[in-house]
Design a protein around this motif. Structure first.
Motif, PDB file in Angstrom:
ATOM      1  N   LYS A 207      71.302  34.871  39.678  1.00 60.76           N
ATOM      2  CA  LYS A 207      70.198  34.758  40.628  1.00 60.76           C
ATOM      3  C   LYS A 207      70.607  33.847  41.780  1.00 60.76           C
ATOM      4  O   LYS A 207      71.597  33.120  41.700  1.00 60.76           O
ATOM      5  N   THR A 264      71.792  41.618  41.341  1.00 60.31           N
ATOM      6  CA  THR A 264      70.705  41.214  40.453  1.00 60.31           C
ATOM      7  C   THR A 264      69.362  41.198  41.173  1.00 60.31           C
ATOM      8  O   THR A 264      68.352  41.701  40.672  1.00 60.31           O
ATOM      9  N   GLU A 265      69.336  40.609  42.370  1.00 59.68           N
ATOM     10  CA  GLU A 265      68.062  40.297  43.032  1.00 59.68           C
ATOM     11  C   GLU A 265      67.541  41.414  43.923  1.00 59.68           C
ATOM     12  O   GLU A 265      66.333  41.505  44.131  1.00 59.68           O
TER      13      GLU A 265
END
Length: 491
Positions: A207, A264-265
């Motif tokens: 993150k 991921t984000e």
């Protein structure tokens, strides 16, 4: 308890859960959690212990999901079961409504059968049943018997609506899965499969908060990838999204980590491409792979194509060392990147394909590629504040002695890259173990308990690690990067 038994039990529990046999799956999951816990105690290696703990957490999460499904199904069954009076065999209770229905329009039932397909007066069901136990009459004073057929009809309608909603949902899921499968007609099946393997389907679990410092780089990547998804009406015409971002900097400063955070984000399809992916021994196949990559990227859009160490693929053209096949691959890559950005005002950001590249040798990149990578950002060595933050991130799972001063350690780490700081923390964390096993025989080392090995890391350990781990980036290298970014940078 063997690894094979644990593996078979995991497969069996997941099979039962997928087949809808949730009670058996729950029993298996409970047994598995105990088995994994016992087995992890027998493992001596700390890295293997961490993997077993991670597996235990994953199995625990699956068990929790199975329990949630079971409780949801139980509530659904309780809510949809009609109540019957205790002393009257010839009548069936009709749910009481607060207001009579005057509208001839049919009642619209929601499509989600698990959430909202409850009878309209479900909240009053307890009070109503208590009242109706003492009276055989319905809510409007009439006998309940004439409504028996109507109640059955309503119950049948609810079941039909529920079944239909389930079927529709299943069909939609199947259609979505079918739609999202790239049709590789006209291409070699092996080439399509090779590129599909480079799609990151598993979450890298990195993150933005896991990356210390680098605020400018994070801000730019959010603007290039995230904001066009949130504000598609704004990012059109001259404000169209960037089609290429180049991250430049010394080794170990976090360029690849930033790419993992994007995966991921940002919730986009993420292709992790290397030079080996687009290289083939057969003539003309490498160019086909490049073209196929971008066609798949447009199909799975919005997409981010990450090319690490791009200088190995796209060095300057026209040099004497350049091979003909290499020049053709570069040309195809440049053509495809020009077709990706899209300069028309009607471009849809949801169909965006962005190329994210990283390099430690920006001066070796071809000029035409440099032009297509519109944003060129410098990923520097961490600042003093960034070094403290990096130490905190690396040491969050470690027990520290009271004499450890992170600010003092950060001052001594000036000139170290992020990877160097991680190596210092790793070396310091092993110092206590090295002291404990010094002079012991292999048999004595194996008999050391886990509690004896968990010793706090001291300031002395960090000082010893600093003497062993040197910085990997020289002042001359930093000067070259700063000079290049001053000339060609575009932050």
């Amino acid at each position: 308890m063997s690894l094979r038994e644990i593996s078979e039990n995991v497969k069996l529990a997941r099979e039962y859960a997928l087949l809808g046999n949730y009670s058996s799956a729950s029993v298996l999951y409970h047994g598995l959690l105990e088995q994994i816990k016992k087995y992890s105690y027998t493992v001596r290696d700390s890295s293997f212990q961490q993997r077993w703990q991670q597996l235990w957490q994953e199995i625990s999460e699956e068990n929790r999901q199975v329990q949630d499904i079971m409780s949801t199904l139980e509530n659904f069954q309780l809510d949809t079961t009609p109540a019957k009076p205790s002393n009257h065999d010839d009548c069936e209770i009709r749910p009481v409504h607060m207001e009579p229905r005057h509208s001839p329009n049919p009642v619209r039932r929601p499509s989600n059968p698990y959430k909202d397909s409850k009878p309209p007066n479900n909240r009053l069901s307890v009070a109503v049943r208590a009242q109706q136990r003492h009276s055989p009459r319905g809510g409007n004073g009439d006998r309940s018997k004439p409504f028996k057929g109507k109640e059955k009809k309503e119950s049948k309608e609810v079941k039909e609506a529920t079944g239909k909603a389930k079927d529709d949902k299943n069909k939609a899921d199947v259609q979505e899965k079918e739609v999202k499968k790239f049709d590789g007609t006209g291409y070699d099946k092996d080439l399509v499969e090779a590129l599909e393997r480079d799609i990151i389907s598993q979450n890298p679990n990195v993150k933005w908060d896991n990356i210390a410092d680098l605020e400018d780089a994070k801000k730019l990547l959010k603007e290039a990838v995230v904001l066009p998804m949130w504000m598609p009406a704004f990012f059109k015409g001259i404000r169209r999204p960037w089609k290429g971002v180049l991250m430049v900097g010394p080794p170990g400063t976090g360029k690849t980590l930033l790419a993992k955070a994007v995966a991921t984000e940002c919730r986009t399809t993420f292709f992790n491409v290397s030079s080996s992916t687009l290289t083939s021994k057969y003539r003309g196949e490498s160019e086909k792979l490049v073209r196929l990559l971008f066609e798949m990227a447009r199909f799975y859009a919005p997409t981010t194509i990450f090319i690490d160490e791009i200088d190995s693929m796209c060095s300057r053209r026209g040099t004497s060392e350049e091979h003909e096949a290499s020049r053709r691959v570069k040309a195809e890559l440049l053509v495809q990147m020009d077709g990706v950005g899209g300069a028309s005002e009607n471009d849809d950001p949801s169909k965006m394909v962005m190329v994210l590249a990283a390099t430690n040798f920006p001066w070796d990149i071809d000029e035409a590629l440099r032009r297509r990578l519109e944003k060129r950002i410098y990923i520097p060595l961490p600042s003093t504040k960034g070094r403290v933050e990096l130490l905190r991130i690396n040491l969050k799972e470690l027990e520290l002695a009271s004499d450890v001063d992170l600010d003092k350690i950060a001052e001594q780490l000036e000139g170290y890259s992020g990877a160097d700081i991680t190596n210092v923390c790793r070396d310091a964390s092993l110092m206590a173990m090295r002291r404990r096993i010094e002079g012991l025989t292999p048999e004595e080392i194996r008999n050391i308990s886990r509690d004896e090995m968990h010793m706090p890391t001291t300031m002395e350990d960090f000082e010893s690690a600093l003497k062993k781990v040197s910085k990997s980036v020289s002042a001359a290298d930093l000067e070259k990067y700063e000079k290049w970014i001053e000339e060609f940078g575009s932050c």
